[in-house]
Design a protein around this motif. Sequence first.
Motif, PDB file in Angstrom:
ATOM      1  N   VAL A  40       0.860  -1.183   0.000  1.00  0.00           N
ATOM      2  CA  VAL A  40       0.000   0.000   0.000  1.00  0.00           C
ATOM      3  C   VAL A  40       0.894   1.230   0.000  1.00  0.00           C
ATOM      4  N   ASP A  41       0.647   2.158  -0.908  1.00  0.00           N
ATOM      5  CA  ASP A  41       1.385   3.421  -0.967  1.00  0.00           C
ATOM      6  C   ASP A  41       0.919   4.302   0.191  1.00  0.00           C
ATOM      7  N   LEU A  42       1.792   4.525   1.153  1.00  0.00           N
ATOM      8  CA  LEU A  42       1.396   5.269   2.345  1.00  0.00           C
ATOM      9  C   LEU A  42       1.305   6.774   2.109  1.00  0.00           C
ATOM     10  N   PHE A  46      -1.933   8.307   3.846  1.00  0.00           N
ATOM     11  CA  PHE A  46      -1.769   9.360   4.848  1.00  0.00           C
ATOM     12  C   PHE A  46      -1.963  10.758   4.259  1.00  0.00           C
ATOM     13  N   GLY A  47      -2.219  10.838   2.956  1.00  0.00           N
ATOM     14  CA  GLY A  47      -2.459  12.137   2.335  1.00  0.00           C
ATOM     15  C   GLY A  47      -1.267  13.063   2.380  1.00  0.00           C
ATOM     16  N   ASP A  48      -0.060  12.506   2.202  1.00  0.00           N
ATOM     17  CA  ASP A  48       1.158  13.317   2.300  1.00  0.00           C
ATOM     18  C   ASP A  48       2.137  12.836   1.232  1.00  0.00           C
ATOM     19  N   ARG A  49       2.307  13.607   0.173  1.00  0.00           N
ATOM     20  CA  ARG A  49       3.166  13.206  -0.932  1.00  0.00           C
ATOM     21  C   ARG A  49       4.648  13.216  -0.548  1.00  0.00           C
ATOM     22  N   GLU A  50       4.997  13.895   0.544  1.00  0.00           N
ATOM     23  CA  GLU A  50       6.400  13.978   0.966  1.00  0.00           C
ATOM     24  C   GLU A  50       6.734  12.971   2.065  1.00  0.00           C
ATOM     25  N   LEU A  51       5.809  12.109   2.396  1.00  0.00           N
ATOM     26  CA  LEU A  51       5.995  11.177   3.501  1.00  0.00           C
ATOM     27  C   LEU A  51       7.128  10.197   3.221  1.00  0.00           C
TER      28      LEU A  51
END
Length: 333
Positions: A40-42, A46-51
């Motif tokens: 799963v792409d976190l 998590f709604g954060d492209r920089e995570l």
Amino acid sequence: MSVKPEAASALFAGPFALATLSLPDEPAFPALVTPDGRAVDLRVAFGDRELTVRGLLEVWDTAAARLAALAGDSSAEKRPLSEFRVHAPVEPRQVFQSGANYRQHVIDLHVAHRAPGDDRPEEERRAEAAEIMDRRAAEDLPYVFIGLPSAITGPYDDVVLPAWAEQPDWELELAAVIGRTAHRVSVEEALDHVAGYTIANDLTDRATVFRRDMPQIGTDWLRSKNAPGFTPLGPWIVPSGSVPHPGDLRLSLKLNGETMQDESTRDMIFDVARMVSYASQTARLLPGDLVLTGSPAGNGMHWGRLLRDGDVMDASITGLGAQRTRCVAEVAR
């Protein structure tokens, strides 16, 4: 070209692990991986492209529960892990390495690194080393030094053997991953600061461990352990809740299919809690940092067989999965 592992029915213990993955020509991203090999792409979850994985570890107290829920969410988009490249699971700011922490391993090294002029029989030198180890466990402190994050590479990446490395050797290790800042924590508190565990292979060039030109200085860990790619890491971080007994895990390393290391963490002189606590007495351990806990008996010096071009190392630790790396000789310039 990297060497991929064989498929397994369960990749690791527990409901999920953390990984860093990528698609061709795209940036790496943090992922939740399930034991059946889906990801799963976190960044999306998590709604954060920089995570990043390190970012998740910085908020581990709250992130762990969200990740556990996500692992069981049937509506979450999960793609086959086989579609992705697997990188080292985290980019640490600090790497704490441990030496001389497995009783039998240290005895073997003591015998292998015989001082010039020491002509005593091997049995006598082994007995001396065993006595030293027993005394260390009862009276002394762990031996911890600093490694470089730039030495880390992925769990399936090729390992380049530098032309100058005359005796490159393997060292399979259990690595604790910090999830909560730790400074001057007690042994009893130490494991509360560990988010999870992963696999490290702490390669060492035995020929450059000791400074022959300046023996009074002692060991040269910069040169012997920190060439680019000398620390294959991963493939993932398994949360500590899925590894309830880090003091009872089996470590196994095969070279070209032949078992070289096969030992339990029960042979540790200082356990994970003591290692983390000790390192924290001086340094401030930060989320994402690694504490490597030493390597068991069975290194190349013991077998009289060091790494060379084309060798394939398969390394595994109970519940943490497996890594496979191939050695490639450095191309002469």
